[in-house]
Enzyme design. Structure first.
Site, PDB file in Angstrom:
ATOM      1  N   GLU A   1       0.843  -1.211   0.000  1.00 16.59           N
ATOM      2  CA  GLU A   1       0.000   0.000   0.000  1.00 16.59           C
ATOM      3  C   GLU A   1       0.873   1.255   0.000  1.00 16.59           C
ATOM      4  OE1 GLU A   1      -3.713  -0.156   1.893  1.00 16.59           O
ATOM      5  OE2 GLU A   1      -3.305   1.612   3.117  1.00 16.59           O
TER       6      GLU A   1
ATOM      7  N   GLN B   1      -8.332  -4.269   8.677  1.00 14.81           N
ATOM      8  CA  GLN B   1      -7.519  -3.287   9.398  1.00 14.81           C
ATOM      9  C   GLN B   1      -6.327  -4.038  10.005  1.00 14.81           C
ATOM     10  OE1 GLN B   1      -9.244  -1.370  13.012  1.00 14.81           O
ATOM     11  NE2 GLN B   1      -8.789   0.498  11.923  1.00 14.81           N
TER      12      GLN B   1
HETATM   13  P1  FAD Z   1     -18.738   1.224   6.674  1.00 19.83           P
HETATM   14  O1  FAD Z   1     -18.623  -0.142   6.123  1.00 19.83           O
HETATM   15  O2  FAD Z   1     -19.749   2.120   6.098  1.00 19.83           O
HETATM   16  O3  FAD Z   1     -18.881   1.104   8.231  1.00 19.83           O
HETATM   17  C1  FAD Z   1     -18.790   2.249   9.075  1.00 19.83           C
HETATM   18  C2  FAD Z   1     -19.483   1.974  10.403  1.00 19.83           C
HETATM   19  O4  FAD Z   1     -20.894   1.920  10.189  1.00 19.83           O
HETATM   20  C3  FAD Z   1     -19.123   0.616  11.030  1.00 19.83           C
HETATM   21  O5  FAD Z   1     -19.137   0.769  12.411  1.00 19.83           O
HETATM   22  C4  FAD Z   1     -20.243  -0.296  10.552  1.00 19.83           C
HETATM   23  O6  FAD Z   1     -20.428  -1.419  11.394  1.00 19.83           O
HETATM   24  C5  FAD Z   1     -21.418   0.670  10.607  1.00 19.83           C
HETATM   25  N1  FAD Z   1     -22.499   0.336   9.662  1.00 19.83           N
HETATM   26  C6  FAD Z   1     -22.368  -0.107   8.403  1.00 19.83           C
HETATM   27  N2  FAD Z   1     -23.578  -0.255   7.833  1.00 19.83           N
HETATM   28  C7  FAD Z   1     -24.487   0.123   8.755  1.00 19.83           C
HETATM   29  C8  FAD Z   1     -25.917   0.210   8.792  1.00 19.83           C
HETATM   30  N3  FAD Z   1     -26.641  -0.155   7.739  1.00 19.83           N
HETATM   31  N4  FAD Z   1     -26.510   0.666   9.932  1.00 19.83           N
HETATM   32  C9  FAD Z   1     -25.789   1.034  11.009  1.00 19.83           C
HETATM   33  N5  FAD Z   1     -24.433   0.954  11.052  1.00 19.83           N
HETATM   34  C10 FAD Z   1     -23.793   0.513   9.934  1.00 19.83           C
HETATM   35  N6  FAD Z   1      -9.797   5.895   5.230  1.00 19.83           N
HETATM   36  C11 FAD Z   1      -9.501   6.893   4.365  1.00 19.83           C
HETATM   37  O7  FAD Z   1      -9.842   8.042   4.616  1.00 19.83           O
HETATM   38  N7  FAD Z   1      -8.799   6.648   3.206  1.00 19.83           N
HETATM   39  C12 FAD Z   1      -8.401   5.402   2.854  1.00 19.83           C
HETATM   40  O8  FAD Z   1      -7.781   5.213   1.799  1.00 19.83           O
HETATM   41  C13 FAD Z   1      -8.704   4.321   3.765  1.00 19.83           C
HETATM   42  N8  FAD Z   1      -8.332   3.046   3.468  1.00 19.83           N
HETATM   43  C14 FAD Z   1      -8.665   2.028   4.316  1.00 19.83           C
HETATM   44  C15 FAD Z   1      -8.312   0.717   3.982  1.00 19.83           C
HETATM   45  C16 FAD Z   1      -8.615  -0.340   4.838  1.00 19.83           C
HETATM   46  C17 FAD Z   1      -8.242  -1.756   4.450  1.00 19.83           C
HETATM   47  C18 FAD Z   1      -9.279  -0.082   6.064  1.00 19.83           C
HETATM   48  C19 FAD Z   1      -9.590  -1.210   7.027  1.00 19.83           C
HETATM   49  C20 FAD Z   1      -9.659   1.213   6.405  1.00 19.83           C
HETATM   50  C21 FAD Z   1      -9.372   2.286   5.541  1.00 19.83           C
HETATM   51  N9  FAD Z   1      -9.739   3.605   5.829  1.00 19.83           N
HETATM   52  C22 FAD Z   1      -9.421   4.611   4.950  1.00 19.83           C
HETATM   53  C23 FAD Z   1     -10.453   3.911   7.081  1.00 19.83           C
HETATM   54  C24 FAD Z   1     -11.986   3.853   6.914  1.00 19.83           C
HETATM   55  O9  FAD Z   1     -12.403   4.837   6.011  1.00 19.83           O
HETATM   56  C25 FAD Z   1     -12.624   4.063   8.294  1.00 19.83           C
HETATM   57  O10 FAD Z   1     -12.342   2.975   9.123  1.00 19.83           O
HETATM   58  C26 FAD Z   1     -14.123   4.401   8.308  1.00 19.83           C
HETATM   59  O11 FAD Z   1     -14.430   4.832   9.642  1.00 19.83           O
HETATM   60  C27 FAD Z   1     -15.037   3.231   7.984  1.00 19.83           C
HETATM   61  O12 FAD Z   1     -15.070   2.956   6.657  1.00 19.83           O
HETATM   62  P2  FAD Z   1     -15.847   1.659   6.094  1.00 19.83           P
HETATM   63  O13 FAD Z   1     -15.773   1.694   4.636  1.00 19.83           O
HETATM   64  O14 FAD Z   1     -15.392   0.451   6.803  1.00 19.83           O
HETATM   65  O15 FAD Z   1     -17.334   2.042   6.553  1.00 19.83           O
END
Ligand code: FAD
Length: 287
Positions: free
Chosen positions: A17, A176
């Site tokens: 990455e 993560q």
């Molecule tokens: P989601 O999948 O939308 O989840 C967010 C939260 O909402 C979780 O607690 C989930 O359980 C909850 N949730 C989901 N659906 C629902 C629903 N229907 N109702 C209620 N709650 C719900 N950040 C950056 O800014 N740039 C990056 O390039 C970046 N790369 C990343 C790469 C990896 C591999 C990882 C693990 C994280 C990365 N992040 C990055 C961080 C990430 O953006 C954050 O962790 C963010 O807070 C959550 O993103 P997500 O896509 O997992 O969100």
């Protein structure tokens, strides 16, 4: 090539990455690091996306450089919480124009300066995933959290939402970081039991900065095992020693994952080719 096709092959895949520069001034030095990491011939290189938008436009150009100039597959991250749907749509069109086939679809962190959710923005990554699928023929990755996402009090809810997200059209997941492989094995067992069957890439972080990692772990809820904590306490103030010890610890985690049948591993190399090289050298007779 779609990353999912490569992950389905019976082979070991190590990916790295990188992150785009904060300002255009840093572009050349990032490109140099990217080129050196590309020379290690990884399965793919992912390029993070700045949640605040500051570095986001460079994500597409670096991902394009990796794919077209280095001949290595690239994975462009895309976050949606701090941009309007229109802006996110423009980035997706740009990815299509650049021939980038792989996107890691993320919500991103919730912006502190605005109410959330807002009507013309996505609330969860699953909504973005549905839109990406409608807009093009992409291979879509998403994030998952072996120790639970910080916003969720209960891991059970986390896995339920993860299942919903995967069902929206996710081809593979990347975790993560974690520093204790048993957490990953346990997570894998629980999500398989919940019917989440897509490939899951463990995300391994070679720690090079002792002080920073303690803070990041506190914020993200990542556990620091005693063995790892001792390394950070002992070598955290000596950058060279920490870099070496961090690469060895990460290599050790990877060897254990490989030994337990995990074939696809993502390394949070960030823009540190020397760390990526050290890990590949430690794995040289293993993979
Ligand atoms: P989601 O999948 O939308 O989840 C967010 C939260 O909402 C979780 O607690 C989930 O359980 C909850 N949730 C989901 N659906 C629902 C629903 N229907 N109702 C209620 N709650 C719900 N950040 C950056 O800014 N740039 C990056 O390039 C970046 N790369 C990343 C790469 C990896 C591999 C990882 C693990 C994280 C990365 N992040 C990055 C961080 C990430 O953006 C954050 O962790 C963010 O807070 C959550 O993103 P997500 O896509 O997992 O969100």
């Amino acid at each position: 090539m779609k990353i999912i096709d490569r992950l389905r092959e019976d082979r070991i895949n190590i990916s790295f990455e990188v992150f785009p520069p904060k300002t255009d001034a840093g572009f050349e030095s990032v490109l140099k690091a990217v080129d050196e990491i590309g020379a290690l011939n990884p399965a793919f290189i992912s390029v993070t996306y700045g949640a605040g938008g500051g570095t986001s436009r460079n994500t597409v150009s670096i991902a394009s450089h990796i794919r077209h100039d280095l001949g290595v597959e690239s994975l462009a991250h895309l976050t949606c919480a701090s941009s309007t749907k229109e802006v996110v749509g423009q980035v997706i069109e740009e990815l299509k124009r650049e021939g980038i086939e792989n996107v890691l679809a993320l919500r991103g962190d919730i912006p502190h300066d605005a109410a959330f959710p807002i009507s013309n923005r996505y609330q969860y990554a699953c909504e973005l995933i549905e839109d990406i699928k409608l807009r093009g023929d992409f291979c879509i990755g998403a994030a998952c959290y072996p120790e639970g996402h910080v916003e969720n009090e209960h891991k059970k809810d986390d896995i339920r939402y993860l299942k919903e997200k995967v069902d929206c059209g996710v081809d593979f997941l990347t975790t993560q970081m974690f520093f204790d492989n048993s957490i990953f094995y346990n997570f894998l067992y629980r999500i398989r039991e919940a019917g989440i069957m897509v490939p899951v890439l463990p995300g391994i972080m070679p720690v090079t900065n002792g002080k920073q990692i303690k803070r990041i772990c506190e914020l993200s809820g990542t556990a620091l095992p005693q063995r790892f904590r001792a390394i950070v306490d002992r070598f955290g103030d000596n950058p060279k020693a920490m870099q070496r010890a961090g690469a060895v610890y990460a290599s050790d985690q990877i060897i254990d994952l490989l030994a337990n049948g995990i074939e696809n591993i993502h390394v949070y190399s960030m823009n540190k080719p020397e760390t990526a090289r050290a890990i590949m050298s430690n794995l040289s007779e293993v993979i």
